[in-house]
Design a protein around this motif. Structure first.
Motif, PDB file in Angstrom:
ATOM      1  N   LYS A 207      55.682 -28.303  75.226  1.00  6.62           N
ATOM      2  CA  LYS A 207      56.613 -27.217  75.518  1.00  6.62           C
ATOM      3  C   LYS A 207      56.833 -26.344  74.278  1.00  6.62           C
ATOM      4  O   LYS A 207      56.920 -25.117  74.372  1.00  6.62           O
ATOM      5  N   SER A 211      55.761 -22.351  73.802  1.00  5.35           N
ATOM      6  CA  SER A 211      56.689 -21.282  73.418  1.00  5.35           C
ATOM      7  C   SER A 211      56.113 -20.436  72.283  1.00  5.35           C
ATOM      8  O   SER A 211      56.322 -19.220  72.241  1.00  5.35           O
ATOM      9  N   ARG A 214      53.673 -18.136  74.042  1.00  2.94           N
ATOM     10  CA  ARG A 214      54.352 -17.091  74.809  1.00  2.94           C
ATOM     11  C   ARG A 214      54.984 -16.050  73.896  1.00  2.94           C
ATOM     12  O   ARG A 214      54.965 -14.843  74.174  1.00  2.94           O
ATOM     13  N   CYS A 215      55.549 -16.506  72.775  1.00  5.89           N
ATOM     14  CA  CYS A 215      56.239 -15.601  71.860  1.00  5.89           C
ATOM     15  C   CYS A 215      55.296 -14.977  70.838  1.00  5.89           C
ATOM     16  O   CYS A 215      55.712 -14.103  70.068  1.00  5.89           O
ATOM     17  N   CYS A 228      61.200 -14.982  75.578  1.00  7.24           N
ATOM     18  CA  CYS A 228      59.965 -15.781  75.596  1.00  7.24           C
ATOM     19  C   CYS A 228      60.235 -17.269  75.437  1.00  7.24           C
ATOM     20  O   CYS A 228      59.347 -18.092  75.689  1.00  7.24           O
ATOM     21  N   LEU A 229      61.440 -17.621  75.013  1.00  7.94           N
ATOM     22  CA  LEU A 229      61.774 -19.028  74.828  1.00  7.94           C
ATOM     23  C   LEU A 229      62.180 -19.701  76.133  1.00  7.94           C
ATOM     24  O   LEU A 229      62.383 -20.915  76.163  1.00  7.94           O
ATOM     25  N   GLN A 231      61.827 -21.559  79.409  1.00  2.00           N
ATOM     26  CA  GLN A 231      60.792 -22.450  79.902  1.00  2.00           C
ATOM     27  C   GLN A 231      60.468 -22.134  81.359  1.00  2.00           C
ATOM     28  O   GLN A 231      61.371 -21.975  82.181  1.00  2.00           O
TER      29      GLN A 231
END
Length: 305
Positions: A207, A211, A214-215, A228-229, A231
């Motif tokens: 996870k 992140s 995603r970020c 973006c954090l 989930q």
């Protein structure tokens, strides 16, 4: 060790001077009439030099090195390079005896590559940390490793102008690690090998790493929680391998069923061949016996009138 392979490709098509000198001197001290290190021809040097698209490096840990002179009678890689390595006992350990968590060394080696080889494009092809012992899905040590190492790589790019193009983590899921088997686990996903379906269970590090992707980095905490954090809803789900159907004799079967059917068909074919061979043997044997035995008519006397 890196220069052994990289110097000819990234520098001048030949081994480094220190490597050639050390191995030549030790070879002569052993009583040989020339160096054990092969020599490139001038045409080979021209052919090798500059034959790269990027520098790919696997990096996990850092060691401390010191000079160690071996007797001239010892002929080995370690004796040729004349270096011994140790680790600082204060460095955090991992699931592998050789791997100490040393983020500072990551930035140093990236800078060394930049300075030594004129800042080539670099791709980190492996980087990660292992765990062993009882399975713990809350792998805070791996999260610390990833955050620290990736942050050092970020410093190398933004502060040191290293031409780092990509980073690849080792590894997505636990796998077979050479001589240590499944005891050292590098994966973001735990694989339960006692379950026939081999489910992939995400660790906390999965996870965290998701992140970062995603970020595209580390959001600034001063700016508050970044979207973006968040989930995804399925981020904590267990992943099982999807069934993959394959065609077999006009049917669509799963890979396991198709494999079983193939073995069964092969066994039946083998049994049929053996049966045919046996029948052929019996037929030939009976035919041979019929030819060698005289008929009853040939054995009886014939009367003439």
């Amino acid at each position: 060790m890196g220069g052994w392979f990289a110097h000819p490709i990234f520098k001048n098509g030949d081994y480094s001077d220190v490597m050639k000198t050390r191995i030549r001197d030790r070879s002569l001290a052993e009583g040989l009439n020339k160096s054990r290190l092969p020599e490139f021809t001038e045409s080979e040097k021209r052919r090798i030099n500059g034959t790269y698209d990027y520098f790919g490096i696997n990096h996990y840990t850092t060691v401390l090195a010191y000079n160690l002179d071996y007797p001239s009678s010892v002929s080995s890689f370690d004796a040729d390079r004349g270096v011994a390595v140790i680790t600082d006992r204060s460095w955090p350990a991992s699931g592998s005896s050789w791997l100490k968590i040393t983020p500072f060394g990551f930035r140093r080696i990236l800078n060394w590559l930049k300075e030594e080889y004129n800042n080539p494009p670099i791709y980190v092809t492996e980087n990660g940390v292992s765990k062993r012992g009882e399975v713990d899905l809350n792998d805070t040590e791996r999260i610390y490793y990833l955050r620290s190492y990736i942050n050092e790589a970020l410093k190398a790019v933004q502060d040191d102008n290293v031409d780092l193009r990509g980073y690849t983590l080792w590894t997505l899921m636990d796998n077979f690690e050479w001589a240590t088997g499944f005891s050292e686990r590098f994966g973001l996903y735990y694989v339960n090998h006692t379950d026939p379906s081999l489910p992939r269970i995400p660790r906390a590090s999965a996870k965290f790493y998701a992140s970062i992707i995603r970020c595209n980095g580390f959001p600034d905490p001063a700016e508050g929680p970044h979207p973006c954090l968040q989930q995804p809803e399925d981020a904590g789900s267990t992943i099982s391998p999807e069934r993959e159907d394959v065609p077999f004799l006009g049917l669509m079967l799963g890979t396991t069923e198709a494999q079983t059917a193939l073995y069964t068909l092969f066994s039946l074919m083998l049994l049929g061949v053996c049966g045919l061979a046996f029948l052929t043997y019996k037929y030939c044997k009976l035919s041979k016996q019929g030819k060698t035995q005289p008929s009853q008519q040939e054995l009886s006397p014939v009367s003439s009138f």
